[in-house]
Write an enzyme that holds these catalytic residues in place. Structure first.
Site, short mmCIF file in Angstrom:
data_model
loop_
_atom_site.label_atom_id
_atom_site.label_comp_id
_atom_site.label_asym_id
_atom_site.label_seq_id
_atom_site.Cartn_x
_atom_site.Cartn_y
_atom_site.Cartn_z
N TYR A 1 0.84 -1.20 0.00
CA TYR A 1 0.00 0.00 0.00
C TYR A 1 0.87 1.24 0.00
CZ TYR A 1 -4.04 2.87 1.17
OH TYR A 1 -5.05 3.81 1.16
N TYR A 19 -5.06 5.90 -7.42
CA TYR A 19 -5.33 5.68 -5.99
C TYR A 19 -6.75 5.18 -5.85
CZ TYR A 19 -6.01 6.64 -1.06
OH TYR A 19 -6.28 6.51 0.28
#
Lengths: 137, 385
Positions: free
Chosen positions: B291, B341
């Site tokens: 992440y 994103y």
């Protein structure tokens, strides 16, 4: 027009205070830094909670911090992450380990290009009512 | 023994300020995932959203979109990137317990929305809950209003603890950014596919919150993604990918902005429970999606997930790297830094694609893949035997 910013209460437009931290803000406005302390086990914690994170007691009070500590980490904030901070960048943000044993993230006032990490620092109380730190000399 | 498989993935268009609404984007991604799974939309009987306080598309809308004959499981998993693994875990356990058979997990982002890492905010973020409001009181008055700032503080502490010079640290962070951008060049949906980046470009990019620069920060964009977790490893267009392990974790000091996590280094919580859950070790991982809210989170997650020894991420990145020839490619889709994103869900999708063979930069022989988020949440996936 004066370039000076008007005095601003820390709560103004910035957050909704919770009952358990009202004393924290009130005493800080008077130039006093306090941390929450458990009446049952003596544990200290920051930010405040309605219970002790160590023994779960709800009997909590405030202990006056000497406002002294050591700087664990620092960052120079160049890009304002919020409109309320737009006229304040660049500024240095630090994680301070207070001698009372709690960590506190706050601004630190520095001479240019000074690396504050590892230094001793003390609390100062500017007019906006929010504690900052300055390096011990 | 796997009880659940990911049998479909889907995504909408990704872009900045897309004309579509969050609901239109979600519909495109969810229908694509269901089609990819080879399911009739009405067969879906579970719907999970995550990052519930930010998600703008509600579950009844998805129920209506799919025309589910019976919606027997629906839930929201709160918070940010760690919620992806939480949703997968919930789906797997629901399937194992007979609660649902085919579960859609989705995420849709569309401006206006809360500020993301490094992004300027046009208005104060909406309150997340009364307790978060209380915690947030200890951020903004002190000058903190963005995850970038807490990542920057954690990065500074990490660098000193690891004994790394500022110059080598900047090179390592820059290498993460350059690698992501290089992968993105081969990914047709990556937002920065035509924006190559050199280490010098990275070092010259605008400082956001030192040591993190603009090119260390994830993108801010619109877009939606979805996956279908299913009881049956039956095949849609592609081979099913098995959920080997999935764990959810929460650092109780996560708010505000992860400033008061249990260690000043932010990423101290090991996320190695996922290997125990899957009955394997980090050495089995052939590809990873970490992440990347910032280049530092990628760096820190290398250690947190046990892929790299403690305090060794900088030499590892500089000497071995994260690229196609590294032996352990990381974020081969370009990640949040260069693809888009989508709050981690596009990283999970990338691992699925790697294991079933339709990734933009395929990792040869990849049979086990890891998706991991900060603070200890992770998913291990395995290719069909």
């Amino acid at each position: 027009m004066s370039p000076r910013r008007p005095h601003r209460e820390p709560s103004e437009g910035r957050f909704v205070p919770e009952p358990e931290s009202a004393d924290f803000w009130a005493r800080m406005r008077d130039g006093e830094l306090v941390v929450q302390e458990c009446d049952s086990c003596g544990h200290r914690q920051y930010p405040p909670l309605p219970f002790c994170e160590s023994c779960r007691s709800s009997a909590l009070g405030w202990t006056r911090s000497a406002g002294a500590g050591r700087i664990l980490a620092a960052t120079v904030v160049h890009h304002a992450p919020h409109p309320l901070l737009a006229h304040e960048v660049p500024f240095t943000l630090a994680m301070v380990l207070l001698d009372e044993g709690v960590r506190m993230c706050a601004r630190v006032d520095l001479a240019q290009d000074e690396d504050p990490v590892g230094c001793r620092a003390h609390a100062v109380f500017p007019a906006d009512g929010v504690v900052r730190f300055a390096l011990d000399r | 023994m796997s009880t659940a498989s990911i049998i479909g993935v889907g995504q909408s268009a990704y872009g900045r300020s897309l004309p579509q609404s969050a609901r239109e984007l979600a519909a495109a991604a969810i229908l694509a995932a269901v089609e990819d799974a080879g399911l009739d939309p009405a067969e879906v009987d579970g719907v999970l959203s995550f990052s519930g306080e930010f998600e703008r598309v509600d579950i009844p809308t998805v129920h209506k979109l799919l025309g589910c004959r019976s919606l027997s499981l629906y839930a929201q998993v709160p918070f940010g990137g760690e919620a992806v693994a939480g949703a997968v875990r919930l789906a797997r356990d629901a399937i194992a317990g007979g609660g649902a058979r085919h579960i859609v997990i989705y995420r849709s982002l569309s401006s206006p929305r809360p500020p993301k890492t490094g992004a300027p905010a046009s208005e104060p973020p909406p309150p997340r809950s009364s307790s978060a409001r209380g915690a947030a009181a200890f951020a903004l008055p002190f000058g903190v209003a963005s995850p970038a700032q807490s990542f920057a503080l954690a990065a500074d502490r990490y660098r000193r603890d690891a004994g790394v010079s500022p110059e080598r640290f900047e090179d390592a962070l820059g290498t993460v950014a350059v690698t992501a951008r290089t992968y993105a060049a081969d990914n047709p949906v990556a937002l920065l596919r035509e924006r190559p980046l050199s280490l010098a470009d990275h070092h010259a990019s605008r400082m956001i919150s030192s040591p993190l620069r603009r090119d260390d920060m994830c993108l801010v964009n619109d877009g939606a993604a979805a996956v279908v977790v299913s009881q049956s490893p039956r095949q849609g267009r592609h081979a099913a990918v098995h959920v080997l392990g999935a764990v959810q974790n929460l650092d109780p000091y996560g708010e505000p902005f992860g400033l008061y996590t249990s260690s000043p280094a932010l990423f101290s919580e090991p996320s190695q429970r996922v290997y125990a859950d899957a009955g394997m070790t980090p050495r089995r991982v052939r590809v990873a999606a970490l992440y990347d809210a910032s280049t530092f989170t990628t760096l820190a997650l290398l250690e947190q997930t046990g892929l790299v020894a403690p305090n060794q991420a900088v030499p590892y990145i500089l000497d071995v790297g994260l690229g196609p020839q590294s032996g352990l490619p990381v974020n081969p889709h370009g990640g949040h830094l260069a693809e888009a994103y989508i709050h981690g869900l596009n990283g999970l999708i990338e691992v699925v694609r790697q294991l079933r063979g339709d990734a933009s930069t395929p990792v040869p022989g990849a049979d086990v893949g890891l998706f991991a988020s900060p603070l200890g949440s992770a998913v291990l996936l395995g290719a069909a035997a």
